[in-house]
Design a protein around this motif. Structure first.
Motif, PDB file in Angstrom:
ATOM      1  N   VAL A  23      40.874  57.068  40.947  1.00 51.78           N
ATOM      2  CA  VAL A  23      40.253  55.914  41.609  1.00 51.78           C
ATOM      3  C   VAL A  23      41.375  54.973  42.034  1.00 51.78           C
ATOM      4  CG1 VAL A  23      38.659  53.968  41.374  1.00 51.78           C
ATOM      5  CG2 VAL A  23      38.219  56.068  40.110  1.00 51.78           C
ATOM      6  N   PRO A  44      34.792  41.900  47.683  1.00 47.99           N
ATOM      7  CA  PRO A  44      33.534  42.402  47.125  1.00 47.99           C
ATOM      8  C   PRO A  44      33.749  43.002  45.737  1.00 47.99           C
ATOM      9  CG  PRO A  44      34.079  43.486  49.226  1.00 47.99           C
ATOM     10  CD  PRO A  44      35.252  42.656  48.835  1.00 47.99           C
ATOM     11  N   ASN A  45      32.670  43.307  45.044  1.00 50.82           N
ATOM     12  CA  ASN A  45      32.775  43.959  43.737  1.00 50.82           C
ATOM     13  C   ASN A  45      33.565  45.255  43.901  1.00 50.82           C
ATOM     14  OD1 ASN A  45      29.498  42.858  43.074  1.00 50.82           O
ATOM     15  ND2 ASN A  45      31.283  42.283  41.894  1.00 50.82           N
ATOM     16  N   GLU A 163      36.464  35.373  38.167  1.00 51.08           N
ATOM     17  CA  GLU A 163      35.019  35.161  38.318  1.00 51.08           C
ATOM     18  C   GLU A 163      34.479  34.170  37.274  1.00 51.08           C
ATOM     19  OE1 GLU A 163      32.898  36.934  40.543  1.00 51.08           O
ATOM     20  OE2 GLU A 163      34.174  38.585  41.210  1.00 51.08           O
TER      21      GLU A 163
HETATM   22  N1  LIG Z   1      39.805  51.285  33.491  1.00 52.80           N
HETATM   23  C1  LIG Z   1      39.367  51.819  34.634  1.00 52.80           C
HETATM   24  N2  LIG Z   1      39.236  53.153  34.778  1.00 52.80           N
HETATM   25  C2  LIG Z   1      38.825  53.716  35.932  1.00 52.80           C
HETATM   26  N3  LIG Z   1      38.487  53.000  37.042  1.00 52.80           N
HETATM   27  C3  LIG Z   1      38.591  51.668  36.964  1.00 52.80           C
HETATM   28  C4  LIG Z   1      39.020  50.992  35.776  1.00 52.80           C
HETATM   29  N4  LIG Z   1      39.018  49.654  36.007  1.00 52.80           N
HETATM   30  C5  LIG Z   1      38.595  49.487  37.280  1.00 52.80           C
HETATM   31  N5  LIG Z   1      38.337  50.689  37.865  1.00 52.80           N
HETATM   32  C6  LIG Z   1      37.899  50.917  39.261  1.00 52.80           C
HETATM   33  O1  LIG Z   1      38.846  50.315  40.127  1.00 52.80           O
HETATM   34  C7  LIG Z   1      38.210  49.697  41.223  1.00 52.80           C
HETATM   35  C8  LIG Z   1      38.600  48.224  41.281  1.00 52.80           C
HETATM   36  O2  LIG Z   1      38.037  47.558  40.168  1.00 52.80           O
HETATM   37  P1  LIG Z   1      38.290  46.011  39.820  1.00 52.80           P
HETATM   38  O3  LIG Z   1      37.536  45.716  38.572  1.00 52.80           O
HETATM   39  O4  LIG Z   1      39.734  45.737  39.859  1.00 52.80           O
HETATM   40  O5  LIG Z   1      37.612  45.293  41.071  1.00 52.80           O
HETATM   41  P2  LIG Z   1      37.044  43.811  41.217  1.00 52.80           P
HETATM   42  O6  LIG Z   1      37.323  43.427  42.611  1.00 52.80           O
HETATM   43  O7  LIG Z   1      37.575  42.956  40.132  1.00 52.80           O
HETATM   44  O8  LIG Z   1      35.506  44.033  41.036  1.00 52.80           O
HETATM   45  P3  LIG Z   1      34.421  43.127  40.260  1.00 52.80           P
HETATM   46  O9  LIG Z   1      34.211  41.933  41.117  1.00 52.80           O
HETATM   47  O10 LIG Z   1      33.247  44.060  40.234  1.00 52.80           O
HETATM   48  O11 LIG Z   1      34.999  42.861  38.909  1.00 52.80           O
HETATM   49  C9  LIG Z   1      36.734  49.952  41.053  1.00 52.80           C
HETATM   50  O12 LIG Z   1      36.393  51.076  41.815  1.00 52.80           O
HETATM   51  C10 LIG Z   1      36.603  50.227  39.572  1.00 52.80           C
HETATM   52  O13 LIG Z   1      35.499  51.076  39.322  1.00 52.80           O
END
Ligand SMILES: Nc1ncnc2c1ncn2[C@@H]1O[C@H](COP(=O)(O)OP(=O)(O)OP(=O)(O)O)[C@@H](O)[C@H]1O
Length: 306
Positions: A23, A44-45, A163
């Motif tokens: 990923v 976005p998320n 957040e």
């Molecule tokens: N420990 C992990 N193992 C595998 N994939 C991960 C891990 N942590 C995050 N991801 C993946 O990495 C990508 C980015 O995640 P991240 O949490 O950094 O995004 P974000 O912008 O902070 O999202 P959110 O607003 O939902 O917290 C996503 O696809 C998430 O599923």
């Protein structure tokens, strides 16, 4: 003090899931956060905000790229600047049966901050009056502000909030917003991540918008809004079909929006009225539509499949 608080270049992170799937969370992020003021880190998320923040704090190792905080290379020189950073990346644990003040006093002792700071940070987060109430009686917004108060104990120059308004009601969101604004006004650098644009628009001096772990736009809120969206006017006119034909022929883009037409690309709003009046179509209402971060964000992320 360097005028850049945080800088990243070509930052990358790929996770491997338990099933061996890759990923890509952050793919070549170039981020620049100026010193002083509130910087919104928007996306976005799942766009990689949390991962980027965790890399900056030395909690997750990057695969490639460089990072600096106050001119120091992270993670190698992190110990030299860590004392200047306060961060909330997940909800800290407080003792429910103790007052907010008592919780902070215990923390101050643990990190070697003077006890006198406790009263100051309670005031800074507008918890002064409720400091002697038990933590368990606090609203979610107050709990979150106590978490911010805890990060302020050691007087950091850089505050990182991931957040911070998640799960809060509008009043709680406003309280956090005012707290962040106050810190920015005092000259602190506040990096706040969010996927809710409207919330950040009111408080941020500058923003970075990311999608799929890459920078899509950055600058002051006005620059980001002004640079991306064409000025639009909302027009009320009797005959939509004829008006659309006339304005489209003049090179404008016209979309229906309920009882209104949304007209983009008019050199001047008066041009819309004049062209329509020429054909005996009279405008009963004409309002410039103010672009906001939300629309810029949607426009930027539309082609990204986010
Ligand atoms: N420990 C992990 N193992 C595998 N994939 C991960 C891990 N942590 C995050 N991801 C993946 O990495 C990508 C980015 O995640 P991240 O949490 O950094 O995004 P974000 O912008 O902070 O999202 P959110 O607003 O939902 O917290 C996503 O696809 C998430 O599923």
């Amino acid at each position: 003090m360097p005028d850049v608080a945080i800088s990243t270049r070509g930052l990358r992170k790929t996770y491997r899931t338990r099933r061996g799937r890759k990923v890509v969370a952050v793919q070549g992020l170039d981020l620049e956060v100026p010193t002083g003021g509130v910087h919104g880190f928007l996306g976005p998320n799942g766009s990689g905000k949390t991962t980027s923040i965790r890399m900056l704090l030395g909690l997750v190792r990057s695969d490639a790229g460089t990072m600096t905080v106050f001119g120091k290379t992270v993670p190698a020189q992190l110990p030299e600047v860590v004392g200047r950073i306060g961060a909330i990346v997940e909800s800290p644990k407080f003792f429910p049966a103790f007052t907010g003040r008592k919780n902070l006093e215990l923390l101050a002792e643990a990190i070697g901050a003077p006890r006198t700071r406790v009263g100051e940070v309670l005031e800074q987060t507008s918890l002064g009056e409720r400091g002697n109430d038990r933590f368990r009686s606090y609203s979610l917004g107050m709990k979150q502000r106590l978490a911010i108060a805890a990060t302020l104990l050691k007087e950091p120059d850089l505050l990182i909030f991931d957040e911070p308004t998640n799960g809060l009601d509008p009043a709680g969101i406003r309280e956090i917003r005012e707290t962040m604004r106050g810190l920015g006004d005092q000259g602190k650098t506040v990096l706040v991540s969010s996927h809710i644009l409207a919330e950040v628009e009111q408080v941020a001096d500058t923003v970075s918008i990311i999608g799929h772990g890459r920078l899509l736009a950055s600058g002051t809120v006005a620059e980001v809004i002004g640079g991306s969206t064409a000025p639009t006017v909302k027009v009320a006119v009797g005959n939509h079909e004829a008006a659309t034909r006339i304005l489209t022929a003049a090179g404008m883009t016209v979309r229906a929006d309920g009882n209104y037409l949304l007209v983009e690309g008019a050199p001047d709003p008066a041009d819309v009225t004049r062209r329509l009046a020429h054909q005996e179509l009279y405008v009963s209402e004409l309002v410039p539509v103010r672009a906001d971060l939300e629309s810029v964000f949607l426009e930027l992320t539309e082609g990204e499949g986010l």
